[in-house]
Design a protein around this motif. Structure first.
Motif, PDB file in Angstrom:
ATOM      1  N   PRO A 196       0.808  -1.240   0.000  1.00 23.40           N
ATOM      2  CA  PRO A 196       0.000   0.000   0.000  1.00 23.40           C
ATOM      3  C   PRO A 196       0.834   1.279   0.000  1.00 23.40           C
ATOM      4  O   PRO A 196       0.396   2.290  -0.541  1.00 23.40           O
ATOM      5  N   ALA A 197       2.023   1.251   0.590  1.00 23.93           N
ATOM      6  CA  ALA A 197       2.861   2.454   0.590  1.00 23.93           C
ATOM      7  C   ALA A 197       3.279   2.842  -0.819  1.00 23.93           C
ATOM      8  O   ALA A 197       3.553   4.023  -1.085  1.00 23.93           O
ATOM      9  N   ARG A 198       3.333   1.868  -1.731  1.00 26.61           N
ATOM     10  CA  ARG A 198       3.667   2.163  -3.119  1.00 26.61           C
ATOM     11  C   ARG A 198       2.407   2.447  -3.930  1.00 26.61           C
ATOM     12  O   ARG A 198       2.338   3.439  -4.666  1.00 26.61           O
ATOM     13  N   THR A 199       1.426   1.562  -3.856  1.00 32.13           N
ATOM     14  CA  THR A 199       0.243   1.718  -4.706  1.00 32.13           C
ATOM     15  C   THR A 199      -0.508   3.008  -4.414  1.00 32.13           C
ATOM     16  O   THR A 199      -1.047   3.635  -5.327  1.00 32.13           O
ATOM     17  N   SER A 200      -0.529   3.433  -3.142  1.00 28.57           N
ATOM     18  CA  SER A 200      -1.258   4.657  -2.801  1.00 28.57           C
ATOM     19  C   SER A 200      -0.621   5.885  -3.426  1.00 28.57           C
ATOM     20  O   SER A 200      -1.285   6.916  -3.585  1.00 28.57           O
ATOM     21  N   ARG A 201       0.654   5.792  -3.795  1.00 31.64           N
ATOM     22  CA  ARG A 201       1.345   6.921  -4.421  1.00 31.64           C
ATOM     23  C   ARG A 201       1.390   6.764  -5.940  1.00 31.64           C
ATOM     24  O   ARG A 201       1.169   7.725  -6.666  1.00 31.64           O
ATOM     25  N   LEU A 202       1.696   5.550  -6.410  1.00 30.20           N
ATOM     26  CA  LEU A 202       1.813   5.333  -7.845  1.00 30.20           C
ATOM     27  C   LEU A 202       0.472   5.417  -8.564  1.00 30.20           C
ATOM     28  O   LEU A 202       0.439   5.529  -9.790  1.00 30.20           O
ATOM     29  N   LEU A 203      -0.624   5.378  -7.820  1.00 23.78           N
ATOM     30  CA  LEU A 203      -1.953   5.509  -8.408  1.00 23.78           C
ATOM     31  C   LEU A 203      -2.094   6.805  -9.203  1.00 23.78           C
ATOM     32  O   LEU A 203      -2.883   6.887 -10.147  1.00 23.78           O
ATOM     33  N   TYR A 204      -1.292   7.826  -8.848  1.00 27.16           N
ATOM     34  CA  TYR A 204      -1.416   9.137  -9.488  1.00 27.16           C
ATOM     35  C   TYR A 204      -0.479   9.308 -10.680  1.00 27.16           C
ATOM     36  O   TYR A 204      -0.461  10.372 -11.288  1.00 27.16           O
ATOM     37  N   ALA A 205       0.316   8.303 -11.014  1.00 19.84           N
ATOM     38  CA  ALA A 205       1.224   8.405 -12.147  1.00 19.84           C
ATOM     39  C   ALA A 205       0.494   8.096 -13.450  1.00 19.84           C
ATOM     40  O   ALA A 205      -0.373   7.221 -13.494  1.00 19.84           O
ATOM     41  N   GLU A 206       0.842   8.802 -14.539  1.00 22.28           N
ATOM     42  CA  GLU A 206       0.206   8.538 -15.830  1.00 22.28           C
ATOM     43  C   GLU A 206       0.424   7.106 -16.296  1.00 22.28           C
ATOM     44  O   GLU A 206      -0.398   6.541 -17.005  1.00 22.28           O
ATOM     45  N   ARG A 207       1.545   6.513 -15.880  1.00 25.18           N
ATOM     46  CA  ARG A 207       1.851   5.147 -16.288  1.00 25.18           C
ATOM     47  C   ARG A 207       0.806   4.161 -15.788  1.00 25.18           C
ATOM     48  O   ARG A 207       0.530   3.157 -16.438  1.00 25.18           O
ATOM     49  N   PHE A 208       0.212   4.449 -14.628  1.00 19.18           N
ATOM     50  CA  PHE A 208      -0.788   3.561 -14.051  1.00 19.18           C
ATOM     51  C   PHE A 208      -2.202   4.116 -14.174  1.00 19.18           C
ATOM     52  O   PHE A 208      -3.174   3.372 -14.087  1.00 19.18           O
ATOM     53  N   ASN A 209      -2.306   5.412 -14.329  1.00 19.44           N
ATOM     54  CA  ASN A 209      -3.610   6.059 -14.388  1.00 19.44           C
ATOM     55  C   ASN A 209      -3.612   7.072 -15.537  1.00 19.44           C
ATOM     56  O   ASN A 209      -3.212   8.224 -15.363  1.00 19.44           O
ATOM     57  N   PRO A 210      -4.046   6.660 -16.743  1.00 24.36           N
ATOM     58  CA  PRO A 210      -3.985   7.557 -17.915  1.00 24.36           C
ATOM     59  C   PRO A 210      -4.757   8.855 -17.732  1.00 24.36           C
ATOM     60  O   PRO A 210      -4.462   9.865 -18.389  1.00 24.36           O
ATOM     61  N   TRP A 211      -5.776   8.874 -16.848  1.00 23.55           N
ATOM     62  CA  TRP A 211      -6.551  10.099 -16.636  1.00 23.55           C
ATOM     63  C   TRP A 211      -5.692  11.232 -16.083  1.00 23.55           C
ATOM     64  O   TRP A 211      -6.049  12.407 -16.223  1.00 23.55           O
ATOM     65  N   MET A 212      -4.554  10.883 -15.445  1.00 27.86           N
ATOM     66  CA  MET A 212      -3.727  11.929 -14.845  1.00 27.86           C
ATOM     67  C   MET A 212      -3.049  12.795 -15.892  1.00 27.86           C
ATOM     68  O   MET A 212      -2.597  13.900 -15.575  1.00 27.86           O
ATOM     69  N   ASP A 213      -2.984  12.341 -17.127  1.00 30.95           N
ATOM     70  CA  ASP A 213      -2.412  13.181 -18.181  1.00 30.95           C
ATOM     71  C   ASP A 213      -3.285  14.411 -18.420  1.00 30.95           C
ATOM     72  O   ASP A 213      -2.782  15.511 -18.685  1.00 30.95           O
ATOM     73  N   SER A 214      -4.614  14.236 -18.317  1.00 25.42           N
ATOM     74  CA  SER A 214      -5.508  15.395 -18.463  1.00 25.42           C
ATOM     75  C   SER A 214      -5.349  16.353 -17.283  1.00 25.42           C
ATOM     76  O   SER A 214      -5.485  17.568 -17.439  1.00 25.42           O
ATOM     77  N   VAL A 215      -5.053  15.808 -16.090  1.00 26.75           N
ATOM     78  CA  VAL A 215      -4.802  16.667 -14.928  1.00 26.75           C
ATOM     79  C   VAL A 215      -3.560  17.521 -15.172  1.00 26.75           C
ATOM     80  O   VAL A 215      -3.528  18.714 -14.834  1.00 26.75           O
ATOM     81  N   LYS A 216      -2.536  16.929 -15.779  1.00 25.78           N
ATOM     82  CA  LYS A 216      -1.310  17.676 -16.079  1.00 25.78           C
ATOM     83  C   LYS A 216      -1.607  18.860 -16.995  1.00 25.78           C
ATOM     84  O   LYS A 216      -1.135  19.989 -16.760  1.00 25.78           O
TER      85      LYS A 216
END
Length: 579
Positions: A491-511
């Motif tokens: 969880p210490a990794r997944t809770s942070r990596l969830l926001y990376a574009e590599r794992f969550n393509p929607w974050m590219d629109s946030v950028k």
């Protein structure tokens, strides 16, 4: 009939004006709230990307200084995953002309307790920065993300000793000043107390040496071993990791100590001042999210012999065949820096070993030892290493006073810093350092040995049961594939990596959205009442979480006392009946 006062046009318009202003304030606040939300999400996205980038680069030390590798511990006869670095440059400034040839070298050792190296020098106002500023040649002990297969605590200490000897050979006649942060502090104490000992002064920052000490209701981490049944859990987690213990487990332990900060306050401080806190947040998270592994042999030895067994204070720790670590062997001057605001290594754990080893002041003086302690009243555990204010005052004062340690007569001293200017950037003689003699007898901390002796006995029993019955099956089922899967899914990794574009393509629109928001960003009016309402609600949430943490710690204390804190008379009765 009395004449009614006349109502002017201004009086009639005043309520409407107030309502309009409140509506404008609300709209401004809602706009600001939306902008901060987007920028906050974008900051979490960048944190995740930094985490991935750091991992792809091999997790190098996060130092804000140029360096060269002097010695790689993985290539020594008894290898361990440590490296000795020499600081060579600060930005565009070469150090050779700034160093003072009369001053001893400083060797800074960072803690290997779940995170990577760099906390002692990841910004200019740091331990590395202050040592350079004072003209000392500076060396830094780093370590690699993965341990050498099967490396033990003895291997690590052997490599650290080689590093100290190498630095001493490079600077003949000037024994190095050893700086140890947290775990590295007790590692230096182990070196100083083993069969060979050390020569130069050692500074132990937030370093536990008396593991059973602490204040009831204030220092709950020391109870974890008893509530978990001892060190068997470290064996299990290392076996699930195919012989490696994931440092993310230790990071979660630290975060769980303060649920209010972990679950709310840290993120809200970023959200509330997203423009001012973004870079500071990202700089710290680069270090905090870099999780490093330990070998099973290391973590089980550390937990079983130190934190649960407390064998260092008792003189029962063996780091190599035929050599038992005895704190009475320490002859080099010690400076112990602790803080009353540190709930991980309180002053109890940093200092209570002294009366345990030296029964009185006369015994300390007879041993020819000089121990100096410095207490901060409020800074937290990490603040001892990372606070710029602490670095510019306490660490500068320690370094400027190193030469005076050898001039002290044997005994116990408290280091006091008189700084009438209040300016952390001042130098001597603007501030004055003096050493006030203290008595060992005055270090009177509560005796909690009987309860923790029961924890130690239960731990040894549970470890034997685990290694006999469960451990072989866990090791049979574990392999590099399952270990890596568990590591990635922590969880210490997944809770942070969830926001990376590599794992969550929607974050590219946030950028992309954050870029447009940042260009149109305007600060909110200071007289807007809605941010005050937001801060009030945040404080209330933080207070509730702090209360929950306090209740949890109280319940843990109650459970620990119920399990291990039986009166002595009952123990004696049980022993008599059993006999």
């Amino acid at each position: 009939m009395a004449q009614q006062p006349s109502t002017t046009a201004t009086d009639r318009l005043w309520p409407a004006t107030v309502a309009n202003q409140m509506m404008l304030n609300l709209l401004s606040y809602q706009t600001d709230l939306w902008q901060r939300s987007v920028l906050h999400l974008d900051t979490l996205r960048e944190r995740a990307n930094n985490m991935l980038e750091h991992e792809r680069a091999g997790k190098p030390p996060l130092l804000d200084f140029d360096y060269e590798t002097v010695l790689d511990g993985r290539r020594l006869e008894r290898p361990a995953n440590y490296a000795l670095l020499r600081i060579t440059r600060v930005g565009d400034d070469c150090l050779e002309d700034c160093l003072d040839a009369t001053k001893p070298p400083v060797v800074i050792v960072d803690p290997r307790a779940g995170h990577g190296p760099g906390i002692g020098g990841f910004k200019r106002d740091s331990e590395v920065g202050m040592a350079l500023h004072e003209g000392h040649p500076v060396y830094f002990v780093a370590f690699f993300p993965e341990p050498v297969a099967g490396q033990t605590l003895g291997d690590v200490l052997d490599v650290l000793r080689r590093f100290v000897e190498t630095v001493a050979e490079r600077h003949p006649g000037k024994p190095p000043v050893l700086y140890g942060n947290c775990q590295a502090g007790w590692a230096i104490a182990l070196l100083a107390a083993d069969c060979e000992g050390l020569v130069g002064p050692a500074v132990l920052n937030g370093s536990p040496l008396s593991y059973w000490s602490g204040e009831s209701g204030v220092n709950p981490m020391r109870l974890a071993g008893g509530l978990m049944g001892g060190a068997w859990l470290a064996h299990l987690l290392a076996d699930l990791g195919d012989g490696r213990f994931d440092g993310a487990h230790l990071a979660v332990n630290f975060e769980s100590l303060k649920p209010a900060n972990t679950l709310w306050q840290k993120d809200y401080e970023l959200f509330a001042d997203i423009d001012g806190q973004r870079e500071r947040f990202l700089d710290f998270e680069r270090w905090w999210t870099g999780f490093y592994a330990l070998s099973k042999e290391e973590i089980t030895s550390i937990v079983g012999n130190l934190f649960v067994g407390n064998k260092l204070e008792r003189g029962e720790l063996k780091v190599c065949p035929g050599c038992t670590v005895d704190l009475r062997r320490i002859r080099n001057p010690l400076v112990i820096f602790a803080s009353s605001g540190d709930n991980i290594t309180p002053p109890h754990q940093a200092l209570n070993w002294i009366p345990a080893v030296y029964p009185d002041t006369a015994a300390l003086k007879a041993a020819g030892q000089r121990i100096v302690y410095l207490l901060n009243s409020h800074v937290g555990h990490l603040g001892i290493f990372v606070s710029a204010r602490v670095a510019r005052l306490e660490h500068r004062a320690i370094l400027e006073s190193v030469g005076e340690l050898n001039d002290l007569a044997p005994g116990l001293y408290e280091m006091r810093i008189d700084n009438p200017t209040g300016d952390p950037d001042c130098h001597k003689p603007q501030f004055r350092v003096h050493f006030e003699e203290r008595r060992v007898e005055d270090l009177d901390y509560p005796d909690q040995v009987p309860a923790f002796e029961r924890v130690r006995a239960l731990s040894e029993h549970n470890v034997a049961l685990y290694e006999t019955f469960l451990g072989p099956w866990v090791r049979l089922m574990s392999n590099p594939w399952t270990a890596e899967a568990l590591r990635q899914l922590h969880p210490a990794r997944t809770s942070r990596l969830l926001y990376a574009e590599r794992f969550n393509p929607w974050m590219d629109s946030v950028k992309q959205l954050a870029a447009s928001v940042a260009s149109a960003r305007e600060p909110l009016n200071t007289d807007n009442p809605f941010p005050q309402w937001e801060a009030l609600n945040s404080a209330m949430i933080g207070s509730w979480l702090e209360l929950a943490g306090t209740l949890r710690d109280g319940a843990s204390e109650f459970a620990f006392r119920g399990l291990y804190g039986w009166p002595l008379a009952i123990d004696e009765g049980i022993g008599t009946e059993s006999a």
